[in-house]
Scaffold this motif. Structure first.
Motif, short mmCIF file in Angstrom:
data_model
loop_
_atom_site.label_atom_id
_atom_site.label_comp_id
_atom_site.label_asym_id
_atom_site.label_seq_id
_atom_site.Cartn_x
_atom_site.Cartn_y
_atom_site.Cartn_z
N VAL A 29 0.86 -1.18 0.00
CA VAL A 29 0.00 0.00 0.00
C VAL A 29 0.89 1.23 0.00
N THR A 30 0.96 1.89 -1.13
CA THR A 30 1.75 3.11 -1.28
C THR A 30 0.90 4.17 -1.96
N ARG A 31 1.32 5.40 -1.84
CA ARG A 31 0.58 6.50 -2.46
C ARG A 31 0.63 6.34 -3.98
N ASN A 32 -0.60 6.42 -4.60
CA ASN A 32 -0.74 6.27 -6.05
C ASN A 32 -0.28 4.88 -6.52
N VAL B 182 -2.55 -0.84 -5.22
CA VAL B 182 -3.63 -1.14 -4.26
C VAL B 182 -4.58 0.05 -4.14
N GLU B 183 -4.03 1.26 -4.11
CA GLU B 183 -4.89 2.45 -4.02
C GLU B 183 -5.77 2.59 -5.26
N LYS B 184 -5.22 2.31 -6.42
CA LYS B 184 -6.01 2.39 -7.65
C LYS B 184 -7.13 1.35 -7.65
N GLU B 185 -6.83 0.15 -7.17
CA GLU B 185 -7.84 -0.89 -7.14
C GLU B 185 -8.95 -0.56 -6.15
N LEU B 186 -8.60 0.01 -5.00
CA LEU B 186 -9.61 0.42 -4.03
C LEU B 186 -10.51 1.51 -4.61
N GLU B 187 -9.95 2.43 -5.37
CA GLU B 187 -10.75 3.48 -6.00
C GLU B 187 -11.74 2.90 -7.01
N ARG C 147 -14.53 1.30 -5.08
CA ARG C 147 -15.45 2.31 -4.52
C ARG C 147 -16.42 2.79 -5.58
#
Length: 245
Positions: A186-189, A192-197, A200
């Motif tokens: 989990v890192t910025r951009n 994992v963050e893209k997949e969570l977006e 959502r």
């Protein structure tokens, strides 16, 4: 059956071969000769070069006859053979006699076991008494050598630990193309963050679609039956507009 050559004969043959090399004639190389001939100004006269070369070769031959005579080579070979025999006899007599005289010359002062086996004080009491400064210098040098050996052992252990750690971390390394286990962190951009977006956004779309289906088929105050809810969800999942392929 030919007799086996002795140590003296082996050494004499080697000395003779080296003597012949040292007593060999010298001649200008072809490269130097060609370079000298190409020079228009300052080139050496070939006749002078030949005369100088002959004079040098004559001096070399005379020197070789005086210094590298067969009798001298034979005497040198016998001295070497005697040194080998004396060294062998000294080793046969045992290590106790060697320790009484001092430290053997063949001791490898880089080897760990050899350093640990060194006595802290000079082995010969007589020499230590006759030469106190040298005995003190020996004790200081041994103490320094043993301390450095301990530091080297600690560094070796540290290096081995780091190598084992490196081997265990290799599966976590990313490839040159940026692919590897690092993508799942989990890192910025990051991925994992893209997949969570995306999840959502999908949940919002699913909630909106389910709300529309519920409002169009049932009264707001009534709870739809379980079969009806399941049918609504199945219809939604089969709807190609909700999940475009």
């Amino acid at each position: 059956m030919a007799a086996t050559p002795t140590v003296t004969q082996h050494k004499e043959a080697f000395i003779n071969s080296q003597s012949r090399l040292l007593a060999g004639s010298v001649t200008p190389s072809q490269r130097w000769t060609a370079s000298n001939e190409r020079q228009s100004d300052g080139a050496l006269d070939p006749r002078l070069v030949k005369a100088a070369t002959e004079a040098v070769n004559t001096s070399i031959q005379e020197h070789g006859k005086r210094v590298y005579a067969p009798q001298a080579n034979r005497a040198l070979a016998e001295q070497i053979a005697q040194s080998y025999a004396a060294e062998a006899d000294r080793k046969i007599r045992g290590e106790e006699e060697d320790e009484a005289e001092g430290i053997a010359k063949e001791v490898d002062l880089v080897n760990d076991k050899a350093i640990e086996s060194l006595p802290n004080a000079w082995p010969s009491d007589k020499n230590a008494t006759d030469h106190p400064e040298a005995a003190k210098r020996y004790a200081d040098d041994v103490a320094t050598l043993q301390a450095l050996n301990e530091q080297r052992s600690e560094i070796r252990q540290r290096v081995e630990q780091l190598r084992r750690l490196q081997s265990r971390m290799e599966p976590l390394q990313a490839t040159e193309a940026g692919q590897g286990i690092q993508e799942n962190l989990v890192t910025r951009n990051g991925e994992v963050e893209k997949e969570l977006e995306r999840m959502r956004t999908l949940l919002v779309r699913v909630s909106g679609r389910l709300g529309k289906l519920s409002d169009g088929q049932h009264q707001p105050d009534m709870e739809p039956p379980a079969e009806t809810r399941k049918l609504d969800i199945d219809n939604f999942l089969n709807d190609g507009t909700a999940f475009p392929r």
